[in-house]
Design an enzyme around this catalytic site. Sequence first.
Site, PDB file in Angstrom:
ATOM      1  CE  LYS A 170     -19.852 -26.924 -45.234  1.00 41.89           C
ATOM      2  NZ  LYS A 170     -19.969 -26.311 -46.573  1.00 41.89           N
ATOM      3  CB  SER A 180     -12.682 -28.361 -41.851  1.00 41.95           C
ATOM      4  OG  SER A 180     -12.696 -29.685 -42.378  1.00 41.95           O
TER       5      SER A 180
END
Length: 415
Positions: A52, A309
């Site tokens: 992110k 991720s």
Amino acid sequence: MSEFALSAQAATRALRALFEPTPLQLNAHLSKRFDAEVWLKRDDLTPVRSYKIRGAFTAMRKLRERDPSAAHFVCASAGNHAQGVAFACRHFGVKGTIFMPVTTPQQKIDKTKTFGGDAVEIVLTGDYFDDTLASAQEFCREAGAHFLAPFDDPDVIEGQASVGVEILDQLGGAPDMVILPVGGGGLAAGVTGYLRATAPDTEFRFVEPLGGASLTAAVKAHEPVTISQVNSFVDGAAVARIGARPFAELGWVTPEQVHLAPEDRICITMLEMLNVEGVVLEPAGAMSVDILPELAETIRGKRVVCVTSGGNFDFERLPEVRERAQRYSGLKKYFILRLPQRPGALKDFLQMLGPDDDIARFEYLKKSARNFGSVLIGIETKRAENFTELFAKLDAEGFVWRDITEDETLAEFLI
């Protein structure tokens, strides 16, 4: 090369002011298991332990390039996006106001404060994320600040595309397949947008949580739709509606390319990666690895990249993860047993247990003026088949029992 690919490469170069490329590691354990060349793109190892930061930094950088006076940024997030925005705010020396639900775990609040330092203020408001988001957007309008969306933003998508840039550079050639987790769709849109322009022969598979299948719903409807219920366990990907901009870039995706990962099965993958590989993954970060067994025949002999991720996992959740994994594997069950209220009845039951059966939960309160009482029992075992034998013994002896392991309502209330 497409304009988007060139922009993604520029975004990747700019990110080097924050951190070096995350590792792309050949995983011997998974490669041997699936007879393939399995690589892990370790975006769980960014400074904020998730990808992110890439989108947050890129969106903030580009907005400041367009408007150098921009000095106040706002976001609404209960996790990884908040931490990425906080890190970027401190890097640029700008003010950040981060709205988080009141129910956000303290660990996530503390980490966001750590990454942002004095540059950020955290506002806790709303029991549900939609309430938090509405408050953040209203504040943004009143304060004249800039709102940073977590995925539905072209600059964010461009930043997430840097994952694809790094994969191609580090691998030295195109992979046969890239497996991507999907929540709001920013990562999937960015990586596929870059690789489809630079490595057109690469195949893609997408994984989303069973309780948050927003891409599946959008592919079926040919447009983003809001799903009615979302299981929040995979908090990094539990999104009720995929972003409009990401889906506009994913319109070519077919139903066969999208896979659903049951939340409890993801727990098995998390524990395997932790115990075998020493890799700490959050639920969303484990999804690309979790789907490998379903793709075993497809990937045999191929070079496959799984994007891990995120690794923001609170170890206070480990007992829950273990519990979910055992239940999904059939190694732990809960049931209600109707037990005669007479001396020796419990002993009769215990003698039915096998050598591998272990009582993990036992709740019973003797009822006065009754011949039978209900017992809540949790049992762990080493082989799922042991339960078949136990339940056959119970039936043979005339015990009345009910397996409530998969009964969501009862299990949530009693367990």
